[in-house]
Enzyme design. Sequence first.
Site, mmCIF file in Angstrom:
data_model
loop_
_atom_site.group_PDB
_atom_site.id
_atom_site.type_symbol
_atom_site.label_atom_id
_atom_site.label_comp_id
_atom_site.label_asym_id
_atom_site.label_seq_id
_atom_site.Cartn_x
_atom_site.Cartn_y
_atom_site.Cartn_z
ATOM 1 C CB CYS A 89 39.027 1.361 -26.559
ATOM 2 S SG CYS A 89 40.567 0.887 -25.788
ATOM 3 N NE ARG A 135 46.765 4.259 -28.907
ATOM 4 C CZ ARG A 135 46.922 3.130 -28.208
ATOM 5 N NH1 ARG A 135 47.017 1.970 -28.820
ATOM 6 N NH2 ARG A 135 46.944 3.161 -26.889
HETATM 7 C C1 UDX Z 1 37.216 3.264 -22.808
HETATM 8 C C2 UDX Z 1 36.266 2.601 -21.814
HETATM 9 O O1 UDX Z 1 35.760 3.603 -20.907
HETATM 10 C C3 UDX Z 1 37.016 1.527 -21.017
HETATM 11 O O2 UDX Z 1 36.118 0.870 -20.141
HETATM 12 C C4 UDX Z 1 37.604 0.519 -22.006
HETATM 13 O O3 UDX Z 1 38.340 -0.484 -21.322
HETATM 14 C C5 UDX Z 1 38.517 1.229 -22.993
HETATM 15 O O4 UDX Z 1 37.808 2.278 -23.680
HETATM 16 P P1 UDX Z 1 39.082 5.103 -22.761
HETATM 17 O O5 UDX Z 1 38.900 5.067 -24.247
HETATM 18 O O6 UDX Z 1 40.452 5.012 -22.202
HETATM 19 O O7 UDX Z 1 38.219 3.902 -22.073
HETATM 20 O O8 UDX Z 1 38.496 6.481 -22.216
HETATM 21 P P2 UDX Z 1 37.027 7.017 -21.866
HETATM 22 O O9 UDX Z 1 37.157 7.762 -20.603
HETATM 23 O O10 UDX Z 1 36.027 5.976 -21.977
HETATM 24 O O11 UDX Z 1 36.778 8.124 -23.050
HETATM 25 C C6 UDX Z 1 36.698 7.680 -24.378
HETATM 26 C C7 UDX Z 1 36.358 8.888 -25.239
HETATM 27 O O12 UDX Z 1 35.002 9.287 -24.986
HETATM 28 C C8 UDX Z 1 37.241 10.108 -24.991
HETATM 29 O O13 UDX Z 1 37.568 10.724 -26.235
HETATM 30 C C9 UDX Z 1 36.340 11.024 -24.162
HETATM 31 O O14 UDX Z 1 36.635 12.402 -24.388
HETATM 32 C C10 UDX Z 1 34.961 10.691 -24.718
HETATM 33 N N1 UDX Z 1 33.865 10.932 -23.768
HETATM 34 C C11 UDX Z 1 33.821 10.221 -22.606
HETATM 35 C C12 UDX Z 1 32.869 11.855 -24.107
HETATM 36 O O15 UDX Z 1 32.926 12.495 -25.158
HETATM 37 N N2 UDX Z 1 31.837 12.057 -23.242
HETATM 38 C C13 UDX Z 1 31.746 11.378 -22.060
HETATM 39 O O16 UDX Z 1 30.794 11.606 -21.313
HETATM 40 C C14 UDX Z 1 32.769 10.434 -21.720
#
Ligand code: UDX
Length: 435
Positions: free
Chosen positions: A265, A332
């Site tokens: 995403c 992904r």
């Molecule tokens: C995200 C959005 O949170 C969600 O609301 C939307 O519908 C889809 O995209 P997702 O990609 O599944 O969800 O996971 P998320 O928990 O948001 O993490 C995304 C990425 O950011 C991961 O690689 C995670 O490791 C990274 N991340 C997340 C960080 O590096 N630091 C953080 O504090 C939080």
Amino acid sequence: MRISVIGSGYVGIVTGATLAEAGFKITCLDILEEKISDIKRGISPIYEPGLERLIRNGLDSGNLNASTELEKHIANSDVVFVCVGTPSNEDGSIDLQYIENVSKTIGKSIKDSEKDIVVVVKSTVVPLTTEETVQKIILEESGRGRETVGIAMNPEFLREGSAVDDALNPDRIVLGCTDEKSKAALMKIYEGHTCPIMHCDPRTAEMIKYSSNSFLAAKISFVNELANMCDKWNMDFEMVAEGMGMDSRISKQFLRAGVGFGGSCFPKDVKALRRAAKNDGLGSEMLDATLSVNEKQPEIVVNMAREILGELKNKRIVVLGLAFKADTDDVRESRAFNIVEKLKNENVEVIGHDPQATEAFAEESGITCTDDLEEALRDADCAIIQTEWNEYKSIKPEFLCNLMKKPVVIDGRRTFDNGYFAGTGVEYVAIGLGN
Ligand code: UDX
């Protein structure tokens, strides 16, 4: 109310299973036979905590069905959710081929009937898509008028690894409706929820989705930039984040520095919004910076390895965590690909480990992957953590000292508390920890 969900990927199967759990008659549709046969046998096509139980509940109650016969089920539905993928084109723009194909299929399916139907776009689509692509194609293909075809955009905010909980307990529901028919149908579908329900037009709903994801991605890149300063000035960014998070306007969430954001995403959505803005001659400096900071983060853990090990050539390095985040098998845009590529370019012997995502990662990266932690760590010169799986949090220092040639841990996700390895013989460094 008969509901069809087109596309049984992350969003479609979670949407279908949770609506079935709410008591609706759901048919999950997909063109891929193996996905549909998995669902009909009560097997979740994806690793998502709690999902398989919901699928089995739906099958047992008779509320959940699955089929590859799209046209037949669409024609018999009162509401159709569009949950197909919207991947990136080479230039970062959104690829709408699946949205266009499904819109044509829906148009053809309802051509010979006057039965009311509501089409709800749940896929993440750039602003104006629902009105100017989906609605246009459906009305053209079906020859139907707007009075019997409701059109709406209802974005999802599901996080992988917690998608079931996010679907059952959303922070908010956004309904981008163009008519009373779609509004009434969606209010009925979501009547069991206690969270705020916001009404707007489709383009606003589309923009809320892109803006939310882009804001969260920008927050991560901003935090990573601050953490890199903390490394240089020798302080622990987690302490800084704690102080920042006490401000309710900042909130404690999404302040975790690391090797950057991956997933299906954030990278895709930020690129698509940026491209859409540029195509209309609009600035996108913040989105540009979000992506450029993110591209640089993986290099940091490779540089840390080089600083500790000296020459990287012919060293054996294990990357712990291949999924883009914990509690999912999805690789992904995982930052692990960037780390592995940089290590391979320096003729490092790279081994990948992950509790859930070894198969997908090995196929795409070509490196040896295992879900056996001992095998992965044996004789390794260094371990780089890319995913904060719980399995890693319970690793004991002596386990590493006994197995690794050189007990060195480079933590790309702040998996361990500061001081966990102090005095144990394990050399531990982390992004944002200072030295
Ligand atoms: C995200 C959005 O949170 C969600 O609301 C939307 O519908 C889809 O995209 P997702 O990609 O599944 O969800 O996971 P998320 O928990 O948001 O993490 C995304 C990425 O950011 C991961 O690689 C995670 O490791 C990274 N991340 C997340 C960080 O590096 N630091 C953080 O504090 C939080």
